[in-house]
Design an enzyme around this catalytic site. Structure first.
Site, mmCIF file in Angstrom:
data_model
loop_
_atom_site.group_PDB
_atom_site.id
_atom_site.type_symbol
_atom_site.label_atom_id
_atom_site.label_comp_id
_atom_site.label_asym_id
_atom_site.label_seq_id
_atom_site.Cartn_x
_atom_site.Cartn_y
_atom_site.Cartn_z
ATOM 1 C CG ASP A 132 -4.724 -0.222 10.983
ATOM 2 O OD1 ASP A 132 -5.049 -1.095 12.253
ATOM 3 O OD2 ASP A 132 -4.080 -1.324 10.291
ATOM 4 C CB SER A 170 -3.654 -8.602 3.849
ATOM 5 O OG SER A 170 -3.192 -7.123 4.861
ATOM 6 C CG ASP A 213 -2.210 -0.987 1.158
ATOM 7 O OD1 ASP A 213 -2.054 -1.863 0.620
ATOM 8 O OD2 ASP A 213 -2.510 -1.504 2.216
ATOM 9 N NE ARG A 247 -1.397 0.219 12.699
ATOM 10 C CZ ARG A 247 -0.847 -0.763 11.193
ATOM 11 N NH1 ARG A 247 0.190 -0.692 12.414
ATOM 12 N NH2 ARG A 247 -1.532 -1.971 10.443
#
Length: 407
Positions: free
Chosen positions: A126, A178, A16, A97
């Site tokens: 996320d 992923s 990404d 995060r």
């Protein structure tokens, strides 16, 4: 778009974020892109990132070592709370995060950036976690989320974009899981795992990275003893360690014994179910050991109420609400409960299993003298009859009245 001259990008070097750098420059008037990689223990994934980021168009790359802060300020408070999402998920991505989002804002302010960008999909959790953290420290900062605006619809589309722009990738269409890796865990999603009917390929070479499958673990058990001070693990087998080293040590021990594999269908914050496979060897050991210690250090009412708090705490962490008054208040309660959670927990690891092998604490509430099945002088068993009469009184009264109504 014309007002955005400099963008801070949360950069992992994965699929990404690798294509986001050229995409930002194409769509935001050749803006300057400053890439930021947070080192939360992903190790080899950081290798070669600076060269790759610069070659794909970034003006610079920050690599921020956040491991110690990550462990002490996010991981350990969550362990102390006993927070587990939907009985299985040990929140490895979730609590990484907030600290990354906080650092993105700090760098954005230092760089005088006009926006912060992340590569999270519009389907995932996320995006919420990053953006809530950003809002907590820069409430008016514009946020760019390409997955919500660009024409790319799948990871295959992303690979095609990368190939067209000569962006090197470490994955292929066949290995296009992923993944998210940090000191605490490694997650796997996508490909064959999207069908819950498929068994994870634990024994396929290259699938597991932090350990082995239970079948491949040694045929003899491994013993490990963990020492806690006020709910915080401080030593393994008598050797005092900082938090980062301690987790790394337990990752190795747990991984070698096939500990910490979880195959989960979870409820995402955005409303859909998703399937993931998680490797959390050291974390699984720590959660187990901490729970064992609490069984002798907490009284019944506190222990049971704390279990309710743990459920809410897990939701808060999973939903990206770390920087909220409620999380801070719950942590204050948890810290109070941990004042007496000091002691040693011995565990036996064998082919993916964690077996209790002994627990001691100077603050133990367990009395062998009271609990003994042998003769004792501290407990009059005849006292229990009166207790049962009072405890069972509502049941007795209801039954008597019901009998009368039947007649």
């Amino acid at each position: 778009m014309a007002d955005i001259k400099k963008v801070i990008l949360a950069y992992s070097g994965g699929l990404d974020t690798s294509i986001i750098i050229p995409w930002l420059k194409e769509n935001y008037n050749n803006c300057e892109v400053v890439a930021v990689s947070a080192d939360v223990g992903q190790e080899s994934e950081l290798e070669g990132l600076e060269e790759k980021a610069i070659k794909t168009g970034a003006s610079k790359l920050y690599i921020e070592d956040l491991k110690e802060e990550f462990v002490n300020d996010y991981v350990f408070p969550t362990i102390k709370a006993g927070a587990v999402y939907e009985n299985k998920y040990l929140l490895g991505t979730s609590f990484a995060r907030p600290i990354i989002g906080k650092r993105l804002v700090e760098i954005a302010k230092a760089e005088g950036a006009d926006a912060i960008c992340h590569g999270c999909t519009g389907k995932g959790n996320d995006q919420v976690r990053f953006e809530l953290a950003i809002k907590a420290f820069a409430p008016t900062m514009p946020i760019i989320a390409p997955w919500r605006t660009w024409d790319l619809k799948s990871r295959d589309d992303e690979i095609e974009y990368a190939e067209a722009h000569n962006i090197p990738l470490k994955i292929t269409r066949e290995t296009n899981y992923s993944k998210d890796k940090n000191l605490w865990h490694l997650s796997h999603e996508g490909l064959d795992l999207e069908d819950p009917a498929n068994e994870p390929m634990y024994n396929k070479e290259g699938f597991l990275e932090m350990g082995v499958s239970p079948e491949q673990a040694p045929d003899k058990p491994t013993y490990v003893t963990i020492h806690f001070e006020k709910g915080i693990p401080t030593a393994v087998d008598g050797v005092e360690m900082d938090g980062v080293t301690l987790i790394q040590t337990l990752n190795k021990i747990g991984g070698e014994n096939g500990v910490g594999l979880a195959d989960i269908v979870e409820n995402r914050l955005v409303g859909m179910k998703s399937r993931g496979v998680y490797e959390t060897p050291g974390g699984t050991i720590l959660y187990h050991a901490h729970e064992v210690l609490e069984t002798i250090c907490l009284d019944k009412e506190t222990q049971h109420y704390k279990q309710q708090v743990a459920l809410k705490f897990a939701d808060i962490v999973y939903n990206g609400q770390w920087y909220t008054p409620l999380r801070e208040a719950l942590s204050a309660f948890v810290d109070s409960t941990q004042e007496t959670c000091t002691g040693d927990v011995k565990l036996k690891l064998y082919k993916g299993n964690i077996i209790n092998a002994g627990v001691t604490s100077p603050y133990t509430l367990y009395s062998e003298e009271f609990a003994s099945f042998g003769e004792d002088d501290v407990y009059n068993q005849a006292d229990s009859a009166g207790f049962i009469n009072l405890f069972g009184l509502p049941i007795k009264v209801k039954a008597m009245l019901d009998e009368g109504r039947v007649k």
